[in-house]
Design an enzyme around this catalytic site. Structure first.
Site, PDB file in Angstrom:
ATOM      1  CG  HIS B 157      -0.883   0.368  -0.291  1.00  0.00           C
ATOM      2  ND1 HIS B 157      -1.835   1.239   0.191  1.00  0.00           N
ATOM      3  CD2 HIS B 157      -0.795  -0.640   0.613  1.00  0.00           C
ATOM      4  CE1 HIS B 157      -2.316   0.762   1.337  1.00  0.00           C
ATOM      5  NE2 HIS B 157      -1.693  -0.374   1.612  1.00  0.00           N
ATOM      6  N   GLY B 158       2.661   2.672  -2.662  1.00  0.00           N
ATOM      7  CA  GLY B 158       3.521   2.934  -3.821  1.00  0.00           C
ATOM      8  C   GLY B 158       2.876   3.585  -5.011  1.00  0.00           C
TER       9      GLY B 158
END
Lengths: 266, 192, 421
Positions: B157-158
């Site tokens: 999710h970065g």
């Protein structure tokens, strides 16, 4: 009519009597009468004996026999040889355990030997031979059994193991043929055993100064093997004592309640 | 003959006491008996034996990371370059989304200074589990940079971590955890 | 007797529940106010004990299943992991293994009580038949369970018993082999066999529980039999189940648990076979293959017949015979207390079962020396099997016709001559 039950029970008991031994019978002799610190409902392991027995396993038996199911961390857990944490880790680290492939994906070192690493508490005792075929080749076709459970899997248990270990050295009867690559031991079924006498007086030197007679050595290693097969024995007997006392008390209370309730009936 | 006793006679209270005592003893026994059934689900001693690991870290080069396994999780062992150490120390704690050190070797309220994230400045030992939803972040190397902070990037999710393993950007709420560990020698660590 | 319910809901919650799911009413009627003959003795406590045993086996079994691995390469090791590493794993395993033996000890006492007091006779035939079903399910469950540790006896016991079906080849060519291959899922007992035995071992106890429910339901229709074997005439013959039999059952249960605890904590391997501490080896057969003690009488019957198919039929016939008992016994009198001739043959039957059990534990060519002669045990097994069949098919029909029973008492409430109060 009245004697039907006792008669029947007597007949039943008669059938339980053992048949007489025949001559030329090579059944194992009855086990020797030997006593253990761990026998009986209150018997516990003698820790010093366990440590000496471990020494014997390490120096003598482990040449041929594996102890596959014993993990190193159990050596320092309660109810066993009770080595200290540091001693247990040192013992583990003293063994080389087969290791997985290295970063290059190799499974052998430059000389072609399988890669190994030092043991950790989570590891099992490594076997002396990598597989059954290698074990048999090294032992004239016989397979030295794993010893982790032998105290429970051999009929006669610790008594039988002790009797076998101390049963070598007798002269066989004239009619008995000792097979090639085997040894005479009347405490082993068939009297031909593939294992050469593993212990004699002075096989190991005990650091605590205990006399290293064959009897003592056999006693100690069998105690160790019993622990290897039943590491939870002390915990079991200690819990058992509490449970039996509790159940006796509860039964007593229940009996009194039962009599009280029924006193009012009829 | 059935006995009929009025409620408060001595016989009633004697009878009730016996039944109550029996019931209490039985209940205590039942509770004591229940404990083994509950405790058997706790980790077995073979699992606990793996709770601590020791590792030889001498082969790790500066700028490199090795991933070990500890308690079922990945364990990042990263040897930092002087540049990475300086970068981490240059960041004021007030700029960090998570100001706490998350170091099991220190008190819970220790701030997330770079010094509070390690024992020896060259070595970063972190639990390689992204604090967002548990993925394993990818390490950033000079040859293959990941994220903007030179540390780790979690591809799920970065989330982006810096060279001290602290969260800088993305949905992860906390810095990567520092486990209980110690140096047994210059080249040997014990974790757990 | 199943009379009308005496339950009166007291609290608001009880009233609410009673209208929607009268479970408290059911519990009250079956466990508390249920009228029970007042003269039940110790032998009548084993039904409750059996329910306890079933509960113990299920709970310990579910716990063991959390750690056990039903794969031929890992099963033995997983059991050793339970014994050595799992917290209290040794306790769970020993309780489950010895619990099975206690379960069978209790069921044999329960069955022999039913035989002695004529509890199988009308109108209780269904209770008896359901009981036979439970017994057979227990034997199947125990058989599957014993295979799971994958020791030498597990493997070879499974091989011997599943091979029984191959005898059907004599009836219909290839039928027996087709069945054994289907049972094994392999060319011999192997990993597929172990996996499916684990599944069935987990399943059957819940089926047993269901049949036990039917068994107790069938019991509650006519009500309990009693040691005198005479019918309950009225309230003077009964007491409410609670507190009279709840406290009595729990007391005798605590004695039973004392014996169970002694086995578990002090002699956990007494009833077992040392060979099962050796991992299964398909190449090496142990010198003597023996089932657990509770299956030994039937094992002796099986081995007493040299012809394989007939031996199998004798074994299954012995179990099937049990179903017909309610119709085989011609006596109008239920309890052996008043049947002097039947009582003698009953005790002989008990001795016969014990003798067959002993013979089953010995090797097939064993013999006993009596008066200087070596008598093969298999001859005694044949006599014992003959007596087993004769007891049910000859003696039970005949004795009821020819014996003179003792006079029955008038009622349960007044078994002695003391005048009523």
């Amino acid at each position: 009519m009245r004697f039907a039950l006792p008669l029947g029970l007597a007949l039943g008991v008669a059938f339980c009597a053992p048949a007489f031994a025949q001559a030329m019978n090579t059944d194992a002799r009855p086990v020797k009468d030997v006593h253990w610190s761990f026998e009986g409902p209150f018997g516990m392991y003698d820790q010093a004996a366990l440590q000496r027995g471990f020494q014997i396993y390490k120096e003598v038996c482990s040449t041929c026999h594996s102890l596959n199911r014993v993990e190193f961390h159990t050596l320092s857990e309660p109810g066993g040889p009770s080595f200290t944490d540091a001693q247990m880790k040192a013992i583990a680290a003293g063994y080389q355990i087969p290791a997985g492939p290295n970063d290059k994906g190799e499974t052998t070192d430059a000389s072609g030997n399988p890669l190994t690493r030092a043991g950790t508490p989570a590891d099992h005792f490594p076997p002396p031979f990598p597989n059954e075929n290698a074990a048999r080749t090294a032992n004239n076709g016989a397979l030295p059994p794993d010893l982790s459970l032998v105290a429970k899997s051999l009929p006669g248990g610790p008594q039988r193991i002790y009797s076998i270990l101390t049963g070598f050295g007798e002269k066989p009867p004239a009619w008995f043929h000792v097979m090639e690559n085997k040894y005479y031991n009347p405490y082993f079924d068939g009297w031909n055993i593939s294992m050469p006498p593993p212990l004699t007086d002075g096989s190991v030197t005990y650091s605590d100064g205990t006399p290293n007679t064959l009897d003592q050595e056999a006693h100690d290693v069998v105690t160790f093997l019993m622990w290897a097969a039943e590491p939870k024995m002390e915990e079991r007997k200690e819990m058992g004592f509490g449970v039996m006392i509790f159940l006796l008390a509860l039964s007593g209370l229940l009996y009194l309640s039962y009599r009280k309730v029924w006193k009012d009936a009829h | 003959m059935a006995s009929t006793t009025a409620p408060n006679t001595p016989e009633t209270s004697r009878r009730d006491f016996l039944y109550i005592a029996t019931g209490v003893v039985a209940a205590v026994g039942a509770a004591a008996a229940a404990w083994p059934f509950i405790d058997q689900m706790n980790p077995a001693s073979s699992v606990l034996a793996l709770a601590s690991i020791e590792a030889d870290i001498s082969a790790v080069q500066p700028g490199q990371q090795v991933v070990l396994q500890w308690r079922g999780h990945p364990l990042f062992v990263r040897r930092r370059t002087p540049k990475e150490i300086a970068e981490a120390r240059a960041v004021p704690v007030s700029e960090l989304p998570d100001p706490l050190a998350r170091n099991a070797n220190l008190p819970e309220d220790a701030p997330a200074t770079d010094q509070n994230r390690e024992i020896k400045s060259e070595w970063l030992i972190l639990v390689g589990v992204c604090t967002h939803l548990g993925c394993t972040p990818t390490v950033s190397t000079p040859q293959a940079p990941q994220g903007e902070y030179g540390g780790w990037l979690c591809h799920c999710h970065g989330s982006q971590y810096d060279t001290a393993g602290r969260i800088r950007k993305g949905p992860a709420p906390q810095n990567l955890a520092v486990p209980v560990y110690a140096f047994l020698s210059d080249t040997r660590i014990k974790v757990g | 007797m199943s009379g009308h319910s005496t339950y009166v809901p007291k609290t608001a919650f009880e009233k609410w529940l009673d209208v929607r799911l009268p479970i408290l009413r059911f519990a009250n009627d079956t466990l508390m106010t249920y009228p029970t003959p007042k003269n039940l003795n110790i032998w009548y406590t084993f039904g409750g004990i059996l329910a306890f045993c079933l509960g113990v086996q299920i709970v310990t079994g579910i716990v063991l299943a959390m750690h056990y691995v039903p794969n031929a390469n890992m099963a033995f090791d997983s059991v050793e992991n339970i014994m050595r590493n799992v917290n209290y794993g040794w306790l769970m395993r020993y309780m489950h293994a010895n619990g099975a033996s206690m379960f069978f000890l209790a069921v044999y006492i329960h069955i022999f009580r039913g035989l002695y007091y004529g509890s199988y006779k009308a109108p209780r035939e269904m209770i008896w038949i359901l009981g036979v079903v439970i017994y057979i399910l227990m034997m199947a469950t125990a058989f599957f369970g014993y295979v799971l540790p994958w020791g030498q006896m597990s493997f070879w016991g499974a091989t011997v018993i599943t091979n029984l079906f191959s005898s059907l080849d004599q009836l219909v060519p290839h039928l027996g082999s087709a069945i054994t291959t289907w049972l094994w899922g392999d060319f011999a007992v192997g990993d597929p066999t172990l996996n499916r035995f684990f599944s069935l071992h987990y399943l059957l106890p819940f089926i047993i529980a269901g049949v036990v429910g039917l068994h107790i339901w069938a019991l509650h229709v006519p009500g309990n039999n009693n040691p005198l074997g005479i019918d309950v005439k009225g309230p003077q013959d009964t007491v409410p189940f609670h507190p009279y039999y709840t406290v009595k059952d729990v007391f005798y249960l605590s004695l039973f648990v004392l014996v169970f605890a002694f086995l578990v904590f002090y002699e956990p391997n007494f009833v077992g076979n040392p060979d099962n501490y050796t991992p299964a080896n398909p190449i090496v057969t142990p010198p003597d293959i023996v089932p657990e003690w509770y299956l030994l009488p039937f094992y002796a019957m099986l081995r007493s017949v040299p012809q394989k198919l007939v031996g199998v039929l004798v074994l299954f016939g012995a179990l099937a015979t049990l179903v017909f008992i309610p119709w085989l016994d011609s006596s109008k009198v239920r309890s052996n207390r008043f049947r002097p001739m039947m009582k003698l043959f009953f005790w002989l039957f008990l001795v016969d079962c014990i003798m067959l059990g002993y013979i089953g534990s010995q090797s097939a060519d064993a013999s006993v020396t009596l008066g200087g002669a070596d008598l093969p045990l298999v001859w005694f097994a044949r006599l014992g099997t003959l007596y087993y069949y004769a007891f049910f098919w000859l003696l039970m029909p005949l004795i009821g016709l020819i014996e003179r029973p003792k006079p029955l008492p008038d009622g349960i409430g007044k078994p002695v001559l003391a005048p009523a109060e």
